[in-house]
Design a protein around this motif. Sequence first.
Motif, PDB file in Angstrom:
ATOM      1  N   THR A 498       0.478   7.573  16.115  1.00  0.00           N
ATOM      2  CA  THR A 498       1.446   6.559  16.554  1.00  0.00           C
ATOM      3  C   THR A 498       1.370   5.265  15.758  1.00  0.00           C
ATOM      4  O   THR A 498       2.039   4.291  16.099  1.00  0.00           O
ATOM      5  N   VAL A 499       0.557   5.212  14.704  1.00  0.00           N
ATOM      6  CA  VAL A 499       0.428   3.975  13.936  1.00  0.00           C
ATOM      7  C   VAL A 499       1.155   4.104  12.599  1.00  0.00           C
ATOM      8  O   VAL A 499       1.367   5.207  12.094  1.00  0.00           O
ATOM      9  N   SER A 500       1.535   2.957  12.047  1.00  0.00           N
ATOM     10  CA  SER A 500       2.145   2.904  10.718  1.00  0.00           C
ATOM     11  C   SER A 500       1.160   2.239   9.768  1.00  0.00           C
ATOM     12  O   SER A 500       0.663   1.144  10.050  1.00  0.00           O
ATOM     13  N   PHE A 501       0.892   2.884   8.657  1.00  0.00           N
ATOM     14  CA  PHE A 501      -0.072   2.353   7.702  1.00  0.00           C
ATOM     15  C   PHE A 501       0.600   1.366   6.754  1.00  0.00           C
ATOM     16  O   PHE A 501       1.798   1.479   6.471  1.00  0.00           O
ATOM     17  N   PRO A 502      -0.160   0.394   6.243  1.00  0.00           N
ATOM     18  CA  PRO A 502       0.400  -0.546   5.262  1.00  0.00           C
ATOM     19  C   PRO A 502       0.939   0.203   4.054  1.00  0.00           C
ATOM     20  O   PRO A 502       0.392   1.233   3.647  1.00  0.00           O
ATOM     21  N   GLU A 503       1.995  -0.334   3.463  1.00  0.00           N
ATOM     22  CA  GLU A 503       2.661   0.351   2.353  1.00  0.00           C
ATOM     23  C   GLU A 503       1.769   0.508   1.135  1.00  0.00           C
ATOM     24  O   GLU A 503       2.003   1.390   0.299  1.00  0.00           O
ATOM     25  N   HIS A 504       0.735  -0.324   0.999  1.00  0.00           N
ATOM     26  CA  HIS A 504      -0.122  -0.249  -0.181  1.00  0.00           C
ATOM     27  C   HIS A 504      -1.263   0.751  -0.020  1.00  0.00           C
ATOM     28  O   HIS A 504      -2.098   0.870  -0.918  1.00  0.00           O
ATOM     29  N   ILE A 505      -1.305   1.450   1.103  1.00  0.00           N
ATOM     30  CA  ILE A 505      -2.320   2.482   1.308  1.00  0.00           C
ATOM     31  C   ILE A 505      -1.624   3.839   1.286  1.00  0.00           C
ATOM     32  O   ILE A 505      -0.787   4.131   2.149  1.00  0.00           O
ATOM     33  N   PRO A 506      -1.921   4.697   0.304  1.00  0.00           N
ATOM     34  CA  PRO A 506      -1.245   5.996   0.204  1.00  0.00           C
ATOM     35  C   PRO A 506      -1.623   6.921   1.359  1.00  0.00           C
ATOM     36  O   PRO A 506      -2.796   7.014   1.732  1.00  0.00           O
ATOM     37  N   VAL A 507      -0.622   7.595   1.904  1.00  0.00           N
ATOM     38  CA  VAL A 507      -0.813   8.456   3.070  1.00  0.00           C
ATOM     39  C   VAL A 507      -0.189   9.823   2.804  1.00  0.00           C
ATOM     40  O   VAL A 507       0.942   9.915   2.311  1.00  0.00           O
ATOM     41  N   VAL A 508      -0.932  10.872   3.127  1.00  0.00           N
ATOM     42  CA  VAL A 508      -0.407  12.236   3.100  1.00  0.00           C
ATOM     43  C   VAL A 508      -0.258  12.685   4.547  1.00  0.00           C
ATOM     44  O   VAL A 508      -1.246  12.747   5.286  1.00  0.00           O
ATOM     45  N   LYS A 509       0.962  12.989   4.957  1.00  0.00           N
ATOM     46  CA  LYS A 509       1.197  13.366   6.347  1.00  0.00           C
ATOM     47  C   LYS A 509       1.065  14.881   6.525  1.00  0.00           C
ATOM     48  O   LYS A 509       1.581  15.659   5.720  1.00  0.00           O
ATOM     49  N   VAL A 510       0.365  15.261   7.584  1.00  0.00           N
ATOM     50  CA  VAL A 510       0.161  16.675   7.896  1.00  0.00           C
ATOM     51  C   VAL A 510       0.462  16.894   9.376  1.00  0.00           C
ATOM     52  O   VAL A 510       0.646  15.931  10.137  1.00  0.00           O
ATOM     53  N   TYR A 511       0.457  18.150   9.776  1.00  0.00           N
ATOM     54  CA  TYR A 511       0.805  18.483  11.161  1.00  0.00           C
ATOM     55  C   TYR A 511      -0.271  19.360  11.799  1.00  0.00           C
ATOM     56  O   TYR A 511      -0.842  19.012  12.818  1.00  0.00           O
TER      57      TYR A 511
END
Length: 661
Positions: A498-511
């Motif tokens: 439920t959180v949004s990460f800062p744009e300068h931190i790369p995120v890989v979304k998984v399920y």
Amino acid sequence: MCTLIVFYRLLEGFHVVAMHNRYARRGSFEEPPRVSKGRFKAYHPVDSSSKGTWVGFNEEGLFAAATDQHTGGPIHAYRSRGLLLLDILTGFSESSEAVDYVERELTKGYRRGNFIIADRKQAFHILKDERVEVTPIDPGVHVFTNLTLKGWVRTENVPEDLLKYVEMRRRRALELASQIEPKVVDRVIEELRRVASDHGEEPGRGSICYHGETGWYMSSSTIMAVAENPGDSRILYCPGNPCEGRFLDYSHILREGGGGAAGALAEVYEESGKLSGRRIALCLTGSVASIEAPKLARWLRRHGAEVRCYMTPAAVECGVSPKVMEWATGMPVVLELTGAAEHLVDYDLVVVYPATLNTVCKIVQGVADNAVTVLCASTSPTRLLLAPAMNLRLYMNPAFKEALKRLKRLGATIIEPRISEGAAKVASVEKALDYVIRALSTSVLRDRGILILTGPTRYDLDPVRYISNKASGKIGYWLAKEAFQRGCRVKVIYGPGTVSFPEHIPVVKVYTVEEMLDATLRELETGRYEAAIFSAAILDFKPATYEEEKVKSGTEWRVNLVPTVKVIGEVSRRHPDVRIVGFKLEHKVSKEELIDRAREELEKVGATIIVANDLSEIKGEHHKAYLIDREGRIQRFDGEKAELAGKILDMLEESLTGRPL
């Protein structure tokens, strides 16, 4: 360090009122009054080279000052006298204790000088020449110069003209000071301002407002009134000759604990000490985006930084008001350079926020035509941080792009803007703050790769229903921010939280669990990672089958669950060189059982650290946990998730100490 006038215990409510005119060699620079923290807070101007001082007082009312003693002696010294004075101000509350310390220190090889130390009850003059002599100071008016003559002081090596001018200056200062009626402090300060500007018969080496030969100049004049109630004390400071400049009131630093001009309104609450002791120049250029700068200034101060604002003429014309920035930083704004040489202040970081095309290109070309560009020209590119903001067409200009590339090659940091509505908008305050903290980080984690797994995992039961677990991803959010701020190369594998990460931190979304494992292994195989932090709530079970159609309500539905793959175990097996930080979550078990199970997990997966927590003790942002390492050490934690993230990385730093990159 040259002409010092001291009114000792003559004014009601003020045990010391002093004026110090400082003469220095050309090429030396100083900075306006600020706060230094030690055992006690001290208020004093700063020598840019030694980082010491020549006059000041502390929150306990202890006053200390120094002047030279030009009778020869060694040129090179064991340590700066200004640093010795700073020791006194930050470490002592009583003059007698400070005198004992100074007497011991002066045996170690300091240059000759005069030291004056005073509290509410006692005052002393310490003369360091061929020997050290301590003399009590009685209530009254006292003048000290760069030459104290006593029967045992040898003057055969002192030039006759120096003896003449010093005595001329001493007599003139004593004459003028003795004429001041010591009743109302504001009146005394006003009279001392006139004394500081006095030339006697004519400007020259013998005048209090010193106009000397080429090798020396008057660097500043400082007036201090030390009150019985510390909050009533006063500090005035004039860079250069007071006959040509003006005194600025720095009394606000007593209330703000840093430096500023907006009184109590400029106070900020303390968020952390991540920037404690750091000095940052915040430079504004001619962009409407500068309206974000006051927020950034306040946040920098909340993390402990001392911030001073520099503004270009265009920033004043079309940006935020200098008065607003004075309030935000708690210090006078630099709009143009003065004799205080503001462009030569040794800042830890110079932040240009926002940075226009015009200013960026000037910096690259070495153009120095205003307070901001001159400061940038005198600062190493490795200590420059720029946040561009402009119309998108300007941002895409090839010459500008080349300028950014050149700055990066030179070592400057560029905070990329947000592209929106046809504009390259200045980076958010949160992003800029993270970059500042990162730029000044000295963590051993700097430049090391940290992979963070966080959030829940899910499996669909049918097109509208799924099985998951209770996890938001908040601890991963704070771990990622903390790791970024410490200089790590950080990447996040994130389940559907439920959180949004800062744009300068790369995120890989998984399920699913399999997706999380695949993404983790792919990252570890393609990137250089020192550690992986498993803060994700990874399902232990998944449905054996998936219903293609929505199961109708009102019908009995049995779901068969089967075990999922152990992600942490697979990573440990395939990448044994990666340090693992695992989490062990239980529910309503005893402390002993929780720790025992965590230790079992630590041994099983070969983890470096295990964070053991009980779901019943996690309430919103509040978190209780036990941190266990391979040496068997246990740290109990009870606080906010953001603090827990810091503790985890602290332990990881300890495990990495001495290990090469």
